[in-house]
Design a protein around this motif. Structure first.
Motif, PDB file in Angstrom:
ATOM      1  N   HIS A   1       0.838  -1.209   0.000  1.00 52.18           N
ATOM      2  CA  HIS A   1       0.000   0.000   0.000  1.00 52.18           C
ATOM      3  C   HIS A   1       0.868   1.252   0.000  1.00 52.18           C
ATOM      4  O   HIS A   1       0.623   2.194  -0.752  1.00 52.18           O
ATOM      5  CB  HIS A   1      -0.932   0.016   1.213  1.00 52.18           C
ATOM      6  N   ARG A   2       1.900   1.262   0.837  1.00 54.33           N
ATOM      7  CA  ARG A   2       2.814   2.405   0.897  1.00 54.33           C
ATOM      8  C   ARG A   2       3.523   2.598  -0.436  1.00 54.33           C
ATOM      9  O   ARG A   2       3.599   3.707  -0.967  1.00 54.33           O
ATOM     10  CB  ARG A   2       3.837   2.199   2.012  1.00 54.33           C
ATOM     11  N   ASP A   3       4.016   1.509  -1.015  1.00 52.46           N
ATOM     12  CA  ASP A   3       4.721   1.596  -2.290  1.00 52.46           C
ATOM     13  C   ASP A   3       3.790   2.055  -3.415  1.00 52.46           C
ATOM     14  O   ASP A   3       4.214   2.778  -4.318  1.00 52.46           O
ATOM     15  CB  ASP A   3       5.355   0.253  -2.643  1.00 52.46           C
ATOM     16  N   LEU A   4       2.532   1.650  -3.365  1.00 52.39           N
ATOM     17  CA  LEU A   4       1.557   2.110  -4.357  1.00 52.39           C
ATOM     18  C   LEU A   4       1.300   3.608  -4.219  1.00 52.39           C
ATOM     19  O   LEU A   4       1.187   4.316  -5.219  1.00 52.39           O
ATOM     20  CB  LEU A   4       0.245   1.337  -4.229  1.00 52.39           C
ATOM     21  N   GLN A   5       1.224   4.090  -2.983  1.00 50.72           N
ATOM     22  CA  GLN A   5       1.036   5.528  -2.772  1.00 50.72           C
ATOM     23  C   GLN A   5       2.219   6.311  -3.329  1.00 50.72           C
ATOM     24  O   GLN A   5       2.043   7.370  -3.932  1.00 50.72           O
ATOM     25  CB  GLN A   5       0.845   5.844  -1.291  1.00 50.72           C
ATOM     26  N   ILE A   6       3.409   5.792  -3.164  1.00 51.56           N
ATOM     27  CA  ILE A   6       4.607   6.440  -3.715  1.00 51.56           C
ATOM     28  C   ILE A   6       4.555   6.391  -5.242  1.00 51.56           C
ATOM     29  O   ILE A   6       4.787   7.405  -5.905  1.00 51.56           O
ATOM     30  CB  ILE A   6       5.886   5.769  -3.178  1.00 51.56           C
ATOM     31  N   ALA A   7       4.218   5.225  -5.809  1.00 49.69           N
ATOM     32  CA  ALA A   7       4.160   5.081  -7.267  1.00 49.69           C
ATOM     33  C   ALA A   7       3.102   6.000  -7.879  1.00 49.69           C
ATOM     34  O   ALA A   7       3.277   6.504  -8.984  1.00 49.69           O
ATOM     35  CB  ALA A   7       3.876   3.623  -7.633  1.00 49.69           C
TER      36      ALA A   7
ATOM     37  N   ILE B   1       5.516  10.950  -0.744  1.00 45.90           N
ATOM     38  CA  ILE B   1       6.901  11.178  -1.164  1.00 45.90           C
ATOM     39  C   ILE B   1       7.823  10.483  -0.162  1.00 45.90           C
ATOM     40  O   ILE B   1       7.676  10.679   1.048  1.00 45.90           O
ATOM     41  CB  ILE B   1       7.198  12.690  -1.224  1.00 45.90           C
ATOM     42  N   PRO B   2       8.770   9.659  -0.624  1.00 48.53           N
ATOM     43  CA  PRO B   2       9.639   8.906   0.282  1.00 48.53           C
ATOM     44  C   PRO B   2      10.340   9.772   1.333  1.00 48.53           C
ATOM     45  O   PRO B   2      10.488   9.351   2.474  1.00 48.53           O
ATOM     46  CB  PRO B   2      10.662   8.240  -0.645  1.00 48.53           C
ATOM     47  N   CYS B   3      10.761  10.995   0.976  1.00 44.03           N
ATOM     48  CA  CYS B   3      11.461  11.828   1.958  1.00 44.03           C
ATOM     49  C   CYS B   3      10.513  12.262   3.082  1.00 44.03           C
ATOM     50  O   CYS B   3      10.950  12.506   4.201  1.00 44.03           O
ATOM     51  CB  CYS B   3      12.121  13.033   1.293  1.00 44.03           C
ATOM     52  N   VAL B   4       9.213  12.345   2.819  1.00 46.13           N
ATOM     53  CA  VAL B   4       8.238  12.683   3.862  1.00 46.13           C
ATOM     54  C   VAL B   4       8.143  11.536   4.860  1.00 46.13           C
ATOM     55  O   VAL B   4       8.061  11.756   6.066  1.00 46.13           O
ATOM     56  CB  VAL B   4       6.851  12.994   3.247  1.00 46.13           C
TER      57      VAL B   4
END
Length: 93
Positions: A64-70, A75-78
């Motif tokens: 789910h997290r990776d899908l939100q990033i994709a 944003i990964p830095c957040v």
């Protein structure tokens, strides 16, 4: 494995989860495709991750997290910055 695919598809709707064949190290390729059939994410997972309920929940949370990033919704830095925030104890007045 068909049951696992159904569970993953339910948990990751609207994406379609597909599991590939196991490799020499008993790892399976898990791929997520959007409604048009385009590959969005691909991960190598173990059979243990798919059979242990706690590990499966962790896997889905990570997906789910990776899908939100994709999708550009996270944003990964957040994520990194929020993990480094000091924890505040107490109540709000």
């Amino acid at each position: 494995m068909e049951r696992i695919c159904r569970l993953l598809n339910d948990a990751l709707t609207p994406y379609e989860a597909r599991l590939g064949q196991a490799d020499n190290h008993d790892r399976l390729q898990l791929s997520l495709h959007d409604r048009q059939g385009a590959l969005v994410l691909q991960r190598s997972v173990t059979a243990g991750q798919l059979q242990d309920q706690r590990l499966l929940v962790d896997l889905v949370d990570g997906l789910h997290r990776d899908l939100q990033i994709a999708e550009g919704r996270l944003i990964p830095c957040v994520i990194a910055a929020s993990q480094n925030l000091p924890r505040v104890q107490g109540t709000f007045a």
